[in-house]
Design a protein around this motif. Structure first.
Motif, mmCIF file in Angstrom:
data_model
loop_
_atom_site.group_PDB
_atom_site.id
_atom_site.type_symbol
_atom_site.label_atom_id
_atom_site.label_comp_id
_atom_site.label_asym_id
_atom_site.label_seq_id
_atom_site.Cartn_x
_atom_site.Cartn_y
_atom_site.Cartn_z
ATOM 1 N N ALA A 117 41.243 51.613 32.590
ATOM 2 C CA ALA A 117 40.076 51.769 34.286
ATOM 3 C C ALA A 117 39.642 50.307 34.336
ATOM 4 C CB ALA A 117 39.466 52.480 33.943
ATOM 5 N N LEU A 118 39.048 49.680 33.571
ATOM 6 C CA LEU A 118 38.202 48.012 33.205
ATOM 7 C C LEU A 118 39.657 47.390 34.114
ATOM 8 C CD1 LEU A 118 35.441 46.961 31.713
ATOM 9 C CD2 LEU A 118 35.649 48.131 33.523
ATOM 10 N N VAL A 119 40.656 47.779 33.187
ATOM 11 C CA VAL A 119 42.238 46.105 33.559
ATOM 12 C C VAL A 119 42.791 46.745 34.754
ATOM 13 C CG1 VAL A 119 44.368 45.466 32.580
ATOM 14 C CG2 VAL A 119 42.232 45.706 31.380
ATOM 15 N N GLY A 120 42.953 47.886 35.430
ATOM 16 C CA GLY A 120 43.094 48.509 36.571
ATOM 17 C C GLY A 120 42.232 47.911 37.892
ATOM 18 N N GLY B 98 41.597 44.365 42.496
ATOM 19 C CA GLY B 98 40.803 43.822 43.009
ATOM 20 C C GLY B 98 41.122 42.542 43.580
ATOM 21 N N VAL B 99 42.591 42.378 42.977
ATOM 22 C CA VAL B 99 43.679 41.156 43.025
ATOM 23 C C VAL B 99 44.217 41.092 44.146
ATOM 24 C CG1 VAL B 99 45.631 39.728 41.658
ATOM 25 C CG2 VAL B 99 43.295 39.901 40.174
ATOM 26 N N ARG B 100 44.424 42.743 44.711
ATOM 27 C CA ARG B 100 45.500 42.641 45.387
ATOM 28 C C ARG B 100 45.182 43.270 46.679
ATOM 29 N NH1 ARG B 100 45.724 45.019 49.819
ATOM 30 N NH2 ARG B 100 46.660 46.888 50.323
ATOM 31 N N PHE B 101 43.434 43.371 46.649
ATOM 32 C CA PHE B 101 42.832 43.451 48.319
ATOM 33 C C PHE B 101 42.781 41.940 48.606
ATOM 34 C CE2 PHE B 101 42.642 47.492 47.494
ATOM 35 C CZ PHE B 101 42.824 48.337 47.999
ATOM 36 N N VAL B 102 42.342 40.920 47.439
ATOM 37 C CA VAL B 102 41.844 39.501 47.586
ATOM 38 C C VAL B 102 43.264 38.616 48.290
ATOM 39 C CG1 VAL B 102 40.832 37.650 46.885
ATOM 40 C CG2 VAL B 102 39.780 39.584 46.940
ATOM 41 N N ASN B 103 44.445 39.270 47.610
ATOM 42 C CA ASN B 103 45.650 37.624 47.606
ATOM 43 C C ASN B 103 46.454 38.692 47.948
ATOM 44 O OD1 ASN B 103 43.918 36.410 46.383
ATOM 45 N ND2 ASN B 103 44.310 36.096 44.542
#
Ligand code: SF4
Ligand code: SF4
Ligand code: SF4
Lengths: 324, 388
Positions: free
Chosen positions: B24-27, B32-37
């Motif tokens: 879950a943490l890796v996901g 997070g990356v998806r929403f930032v970049n």
């Protein structure tokens, strides 16, 4: 029979048969009364890509840079910053223009401004609309939720989503008539048609363009024809050229209900990358099925009434439903 | 306090629980990356494949896997088969979590998620859009599932007065809980019609799409009930509910038979059978998918197969795979938008989906161990207490 042949032949007729029995089946939509369009004559295109540059200029789109080639716009396909590209068809030794064998040809790719647009039918929030008068399909960024259903529903893979931007949007040709540009509303023609030096991209009303296309189909190969440039209804200039051997096929006259941007060529359209489409639009089938199933929400309401009665009967005298 | 259900008295934090937490943490990191970049930073989506596994697994397949509550509700309430009631709460919980995951998947996949509310503004709605119907129905169904599951929570906190009041109107909610999935599961099929020629002819059944979608939702719904019940009896070493499950086996046999009849009938009627033997990816996937549907049919046809817990479990697994593959095939694997487009999910994309599934399982484990969800064990296995 391969997948493509199958789709072109059987599926088209199956679709007709299948929906014939469906109540309220909706036919294809009709062309808008004063539909605006373009006619692309592949045999006139010399591959100069003036239209690609003009399109980017009028729409304020940045060039597509690949590697260190800063002096070129290297757009190879439709992209968020590219609403219009010229693709090339090649075969064998690529010597003869507009020859299917050992030849080459050019093809324009941009929104076809469908008469029965898939993108408009599937968009849940009415972010894509077809203008009732001009037939132009425009986009409202403030409505769009970015679900990209329009991309799945477009038979030509035209709408492009800007995946690299966390606040990305959808991008496609709006016939240079989006808010803030509105070239058509201001009596101008599209950027690409204005820039085209050979009249390969011709602007005009769908009706006039269809007449022009039919006229070209009827010409004898080899005879000289005076080709118009700019707006077919009021050409800015003409040039004389020998008539090529046209395929007797106007792409967009009938395909999936027709398109306002039509193509003619001397190479079969599937070789130029056009999809296998019958005359019936897929969204006329999906809408028929959907509305038949739901009959405008009346059916679900009746079903709910029946279900409620059953559930009530089967849960009576029990605190949580169902006998134990 | 209910006589019929009880929380499983086991430790919540176990080794599998921690491992799931790591996934879950890796996901969550990639999310997070998806929403930032932007989505391009983590997915392999492109102009021809606007929908990847986030849509096709989390929503299209995930909600079908979450149809246990739906399938069981139809059996218990519509066909008045009350004996299946003990399985109900676990099925409802799994459905709630599955649909929750679907809703979450829809938001993270939404390119312009901050404008999602446009879906609910009447003047923005496009009533021709199948996607609108799916969006509204799934949202409504998540609320319905919450209400359907709420008695479990009220029981835990002894809110008896509230529970009594809810019971008076629960029948209406239950009816909605049967209607809404029928509507949006069929719409998931209708969506394929609009995708037109990009859908492989073996899966492009046009007006039959909604029917096949509902049938596969049912088969997957029942399969997940059987799977969960068998697994929790094995995993938690409880008395198996085989006597209930074998009855579901009979229903499953009927469903698969109807499904296969329609599926093959359409293919033969439209003269597409040769495509099943074309020797390409499409035909290979079709053969695998069909085999996965036929296996449970053969196993469950015999009373022996239905009564054996292990063969029941394998039949359920096969059916889950069959239904999932049917949808994966139609929406992704054999879909071809042409123009040289191709798609295979990226590692971060897969991890986001796995991470969400891990969270779903963790919540399920947590809830069955703290709330009265599972049927009371009438003959506690001798080693059950020591295993805890
Ligand atoms: S009509 Fe305008 S936006 Fe569309 S391709 Fe031509 S120049 Fe580009
Ligand atoms: S070509 Fe595609 S994007 Fe353009 S109007 Fe037709 S369906 Fe819409
Ligand atoms: S991405 Fe935007 S325009 Fe396309 S279907 Fe979704 S909401 Fe409509």
């Amino acid at each position: 029979m391969n997948r493509r042949d199958f789709l072109k032949t059987s599926l088209g007729s199956a679709a007709m048969a299948a929906t014939a029995g469906v109540a309220e089946a909706r036919p294809n939509l009709e062309p808008a009364p004063q539909a605006i369009g373009m006619l692309f004559d592949s045999t006139l295109c010399v591959g100069c890509k003036a239209c690609v540059t003009a399109c980017k200029t009028v729409n304020g789109n940045k060039p597509t840079i690949v590697g260190e080639d800063l002096q070129w716009d290297s757009a190879r396909d439709l992209a968020p910053e590219t609403f219009n590209v010229i693709k090339v068809y090649t075969d064998g030794n690529q010597l003869t223009k507009d020859s299917e064998v050992d030849g080459f040809a050019f093809e324009k790719r941009s929104c076809m401004h469908c008469v029965d647009p898939g993108c408009v039918s599937v968009c849940p929030v009415t972010a894509l609309v077809k203008d009732p008068v001009t037939g132009i399909v425009t986009y409202d960024v403030d409505a769009c939720i970015g679900c990209r259903t329009c991309m799945t529903g477009c038979p030509y893979n035209v709408p492009q989503f800007d995946y690299d931007n966390p606040f990305g949007a959808l991008h496609k040709c709006e016939m240079c008539n989006q808010k803030g540009l509105e070239r058509i509303n201001n009596g101008m023609m599209t950027g690409c048609a204005e820039a085209c030096p050979t009249g390969a991209t011709l602007f005009g009303s769908r009706e006039a363009l269809l007449d022009e296309a039919k006229k070209r189909m009827a010409l004898k190969p080899g005879e000289v024809y005076n080709y118009p440039r700019g707006d077919v209804r009021d050409p800015s200039s003409y040039h004389e050229k020998a008539v090529p051997e046209y395929r007797q096929h106007i792409w967009g006259e009938k395909e999936a209900g027709g398109t306002n941007v039509m193509h003619i060529s001397s190479i079969p359209f599937d070789k130029l990358g056009m999809p296998p489409l019958g005359e019936r639009s897929f969204v006329s089938i999906s809408e028929s099925v959907q509305h038949t199933l739901y009959s405008y929400m009346a059916l679900p309401a009746v079903v709910l009434g029946g279900l409620t009665w059953l559930v009530k009967r089967n849960t009576d005298g029990d605190d949580e439903g169902g006998e134990q | 306090m209910s006589e019929h259900y009880e929380p499983l008295q086991r430790r919540v934090v176990t080794v599998p629980f921690v491992l799931l937490g790591l996934v879950a943490l890796v996901g969550l990191y990639y999310l997070g990356v998806r929403f930032v970049n932007g989505m391009g930073a983590v997915t392999n989506l492109n102009g021809g494949f606007p929908w990847g596994i986030w849509v096709v697994y989390d929503i299209v397949v995930g909600t079908a896997l979450a149809c246990g509550g739906y399938a069981l509700a139809v059996t218990v309430y519509i066909f008045n088969k009350g004996k299946y009631h003990p399985l109900m709460r676990a099925a409802l919980l799994a459905s709630l979590l599955g649909y929750g995951l679907g809703g979450l998947g829809a938001i993270i996949d939404m390119g312009r998620w901050w404008q999602f509310y446009n879906l609910f503004l009447p003047w923005q709605m496009n009533f021709n859009s199948v996607m609108l119907e799916v969006g509204l129905c799934v949202s409504a169904y998540i609320i319905v599932l919450m209400i359907e599951f709420s008695p479990t929570v009220m029981e835990k906190f002894k809110a008896e007065a509230l529970q009594a009041r809810l019971n008076k109107v629960l029948f209406l909610v239950i009816a909605l809980g049967v209607l809404l999935p029928t509507m949006h599961q069929s719409s998931l099929g209708t969506m394929l019609i609009a995708m037109g020629w990009k859908v492989h002819p073996l899966w492009q059944t046009l007006h039959l799409q909604p029917l096949l979608a509902v049938l596969t939702a049912f088969t997957m719904g029942f399969a997940i009930v059987v799977w969960e019940a068998s697994l929790s009896s094995i995993g938690f070493r409880r008395t198996p509910e085989t006597h209930l499950l074998s009855g579901l086996g009979k229903i499953i046999v009927g469903l698969i038979s109807v499904y296969l009849l329609i599926r093959f009938g359409e293919i033969i009627y439209r003269g597409k059978l040769s495509l099943a033997f074309a020797g390409d990816l499409g035909s290979l996937m079709f053969v695998i998918e069909t085999a996965l549907f036929v296996y449970p049919l053969v196993v469950l046809l015999s009373p022996k197969g239905r009564e054996n817990g292990r063969s029941l479990l394998w039949a359920a697994v096969s059916m889950l795979l069959a239904g999932s593959l049917y949808r994966f095939n139609a929406f992704l694997i054999t879909m071809d938008p042409g123009q040289g487009y191709s798609y295979f999910p990226s590692f971060p994309e897969i991890m986001v989906t796995l991470g969400l599934v891990a969270i779903e399982i963790m919540v399920f484990l947590f809830v069955v161990k703290t709330f009265p969800v599972l049927p009371r064990d009438h003959q506690p296995a001798a080693d059950a207490k020591s295993a805890a």
